[in-house]
Scaffold this motif. Structure first.
Motif, mmCIF file in Angstrom:
data_model
loop_
_atom_site.group_PDB
_atom_site.id
_atom_site.type_symbol
_atom_site.label_atom_id
_atom_site.label_comp_id
_atom_site.label_asym_id
_atom_site.label_seq_id
_atom_site.Cartn_x
_atom_site.Cartn_y
_atom_site.Cartn_z
ATOM 1 N N ASP B 1 28.329 32.417 36.396
ATOM 2 C CA ASP B 1 28.895 33.764 36.512
ATOM 3 C C ASP B 1 30.329 33.738 35.987
ATOM 4 N N ALA B 2 30.600 34.576 34.957
ATOM 5 C CA ALA B 2 31.912 34.558 34.335
ATOM 6 C C ALA B 2 32.932 35.319 35.149
ATOM 7 N N GLY B 3 32.531 36.002 36.210
ATOM 8 C CA GLY B 3 33.493 36.777 36.964
ATOM 9 C C GLY B 3 33.896 38.004 36.174
ATOM 10 N N VAL B 4 35.126 38.451 36.371
ATOM 11 C CA VAL B 4 35.636 39.626 35.674
ATOM 12 C C VAL B 4 36.257 39.186 34.354
ATOM 13 N N THR B 5 35.827 39.822 33.282
ATOM 14 C CA THR B 5 36.310 39.469 31.950
ATOM 15 C C THR B 5 37.125 40.613 31.376
ATOM 16 N N GLN B 6 38.318 40.286 30.882
ATOM 17 C CA GLN B 6 39.177 41.300 30.277
ATOM 18 C C GLN B 6 39.518 40.908 28.839
ATOM 19 N N SER B 7 39.617 41.938 27.994
ATOM 20 C CA SER B 7 40.027 41.682 26.617
ATOM 21 C C SER B 7 40.874 42.845 26.100
ATOM 22 N N PRO B 8 41.810 42.551 25.194
ATOM 23 C CA PRO B 8 42.230 41.210 24.786
ATOM 24 C C PRO B 8 43.122 40.579 25.864
ATOM 25 N N THR B 9 43.523 39.341 25.666
ATOM 26 C CA THR B 9 44.405 38.681 26.632
ATOM 27 C C THR B 9 45.857 39.088 26.402
ATOM 28 N N HIS B 10 46.214 39.268 25.153
ATOM 29 C CA HIS B 10 47.574 39.686 24.822
ATOM 30 C C HIS B 10 47.522 40.769 23.749
ATOM 31 N N LEU B 11 48.525 41.630 23.787
ATOM 32 C CA LEU B 11 48.560 42.735 22.847
ATOM 33 C C LEU B 11 50.001 43.180 22.648
ATOM 34 N N ILE B 12 50.364 43.408 21.391
ATOM 35 C CA ILE B 12 51.690 43.951 21.095
ATOM 36 C C ILE B 12 51.503 45.279 20.376
ATOM 37 N N LYS B 13 52.142 46.310 20.905
ATOM 38 C CA LYS B 13 52.028 47.648 20.321
ATOM 39 C C LYS B 13 53.432 48.236 20.125
ATOM 40 N N THR B 14 53.482 49.222 19.248
ATOM 41 C CA THR B 14 54.745 49.917 18.991
ATOM 42 C C THR B 14 54.807 51.183 19.850
ATOM 43 N N THR B 20 43.776 50.505 23.921
ATOM 44 C CA THR B 20 42.568 50.469 24.763
ATOM 45 C C THR B 20 42.350 49.053 25.271
ATOM 46 N N LEU B 21 42.217 48.921 26.564
ATOM 47 C CA LEU B 21 41.948 47.636 27.198
ATOM 48 C C LEU B 21 40.545 47.678 27.785
ATOM 49 N N ARG B 22 39.893 46.502 27.800
ATOM 50 C CA ARG B 22 38.497 46.474 28.222
ATOM 51 C C ARG B 22 38.268 45.519 29.383
ATOM 52 N N CYS B 23 37.239 45.843 30.163
ATOM 53 C CA CYS B 23 36.936 45.054 31.352
ATOM 54 C C CYS B 23 35.430 45.033 31.593
ATOM 55 N N SER B 24 34.921 43.835 31.842
ATOM 56 C CA SER B 24 33.530 43.686 32.284
ATOM 57 C C SER B 24 33.545 43.174 33.709
ATOM 58 N N PRO B 25 32.934 43.885 34.635
ATOM 59 C CA PRO B 25 33.018 43.468 36.038
ATOM 60 C C PRO B 25 32.154 42.250 36.334
ATOM 61 N N LYS B 26 32.388 41.693 37.481
ATOM 62 C CA LYS B 26 31.567 40.594 37.967
ATOM 63 C C LYS B 26 30.132 41.083 38.098
ATOM 64 N N SER B 27 29.200 40.188 37.797
ATOM 65 C CA SER B 27 27.790 40.525 37.903
ATOM 66 C C SER B 27 27.462 41.029 39.313
ATOM 67 N N GLY B 28 26.797 42.190 39.375
ATOM 68 C CA GLY B 28 26.437 42.763 40.671
ATOM 69 C C GLY B 28 27.426 43.778 41.199
ATOM 70 N N HIS B 29 28.618 43.820 40.630
ATOM 71 C CA HIS B 29 29.624 44.790 41.069
ATOM 72 C C HIS B 29 29.473 46.084 40.282
ATOM 73 N N ASP B 30 29.744 47.219 40.959
ATOM 74 C CA ASP B 30 29.544 48.514 40.314
ATOM 75 C C ASP B 30 30.824 49.355 40.241
ATOM 76 N N THR B 31 31.892 48.844 40.772
ATOM 77 C CA THR B 31 33.135 49.604 40.850
ATOM 78 C C THR B 31 34.253 48.837 40.167
ATOM 79 N N VAL B 32 35.020 49.555 39.362
ATOM 80 C CA VAL B 32 36.118 48.927 38.636
ATOM 81 C C VAL B 32 37.417 49.659 38.957
ATOM 82 N N SER B 33 38.418 48.882 39.289
ATOM 83 C CA SER B 33 39.760 49.434 39.531
ATOM 84 C C SER B 33 40.734 48.783 38.568
ATOM 85 N N TRP B 34 41.710 49.548 38.158
ATOM 86 C CA TRP B 34 42.732 49.047 37.241
ATOM 87 C C TRP B 34 44.093 49.042 37.938
#
Lengths: 110, 114
Positions: B1-14, B20-34
């Motif tokens: 189980d990879a747990g919670v996966t976020q991408s990208p790890t680093h980002l530089i913007k002007t 846009t940031l992305r998140c995949s929740p832990k397997s079996g979880h249905d709720t995402v908070s930021w």
């Protein structure tokens, strides 16, 4: 308004010494409190929650409603306990969300 | 189980750009908070998604928006970036109605706005 206060930014102790990380909260409802820990280069993870009254890695925390405190304690600190510790309050019920304190960095010296 | 996966790890913007940031929740979880974590601060709640709807929102402006997909993954969008938006953005997953069991956090996306 709800608030979590961790008065110490840094706490430094020697190995084997007792540790107490302070946390005070402000909340008008029935509080649900947590301690989260972040070890170096690792993600934030749950250490313990008051409703389970458990002891994890030798740490305990007792909710004191009279003093509105939820201090984290360990009788004998270990070097591997060095980490960032965050106290958090769930303010939204079962679907609620957390308010975090600013955190306390614990440094355990050999 | 990879747990919670976020991408990208680093980002530089002007300043003024959108991100846009992305998140995949832990397997079996249905709720995402930021959460947003500024340097030297604790995480601060932005919003929570369940069943593809925003359920709760913290004290953040409308420039911050999100989305949840049918597979429970989520995106955080920030428009008109300000220098003050520079922070670590954390995604946390859980089961609806069981927040008290505790979140599982991702490693975060470090956003730098220049």
């Amino acid at each position: 308004a709800q608030r979590v206060t961790q008065p110490e930014k840094l706490l430094s102790v020697f190995k084997g010494a007792p540790v107490e990380l302070k946390c005070n909260y402000s909340y008008s409802g029935s509080p649900e409190l947590f301690w989260y820990v972040q070890y170096s280069r690792q993600r934030l993870q749950l250490l313990l929650r008051h409703i389970s009254r458990e002891s994890i890695k030798g740490f305990t925390a007792d909710l004191n409603k009279g003093e509105t405190s939820f201090h984290l304690k360990k009788p004998f600190a270990q070097e591997e306990d060095s980490a960032m510790y965050y106290c958090a309050l769930n303010y939204g019920g079962s679907q609620g969300n957390l308010i975090f304190g600013k955190g306390t960095k614990l440094s355990v010296k050999p | 189980d990879a747990g919670v996966t976020q991408s990208p790890t680093h980002l530089i913007k002007t300043r003024g750009q959108q991100v846009t940031l992305r998140c995949s929740p832990k397997s079996g979880h249905d709720t995402v908070s930021w959460y947003q974590q500024a340097l030297g601060q604790g995480p601060q709640f932005i919003f929570q998604y369940y069943e593809e709807e925003e359920r709760q929102r913290g004290n953040f402006p409308d420039r911050f928006s999100g989305h949840q997909f049918p597979n429970y993954s989520s995106e955080l969008n920030v428009n008109a970036l300000l220098l003050g938006d520079s922070a670590l953005y954390l995604c946390a997953s859980s089961l609806w109605d069981r927040v008290t069991y505790g979140y599982t956090f991702g490693s975060g996306t470090r956003l730098t706005v220049v």
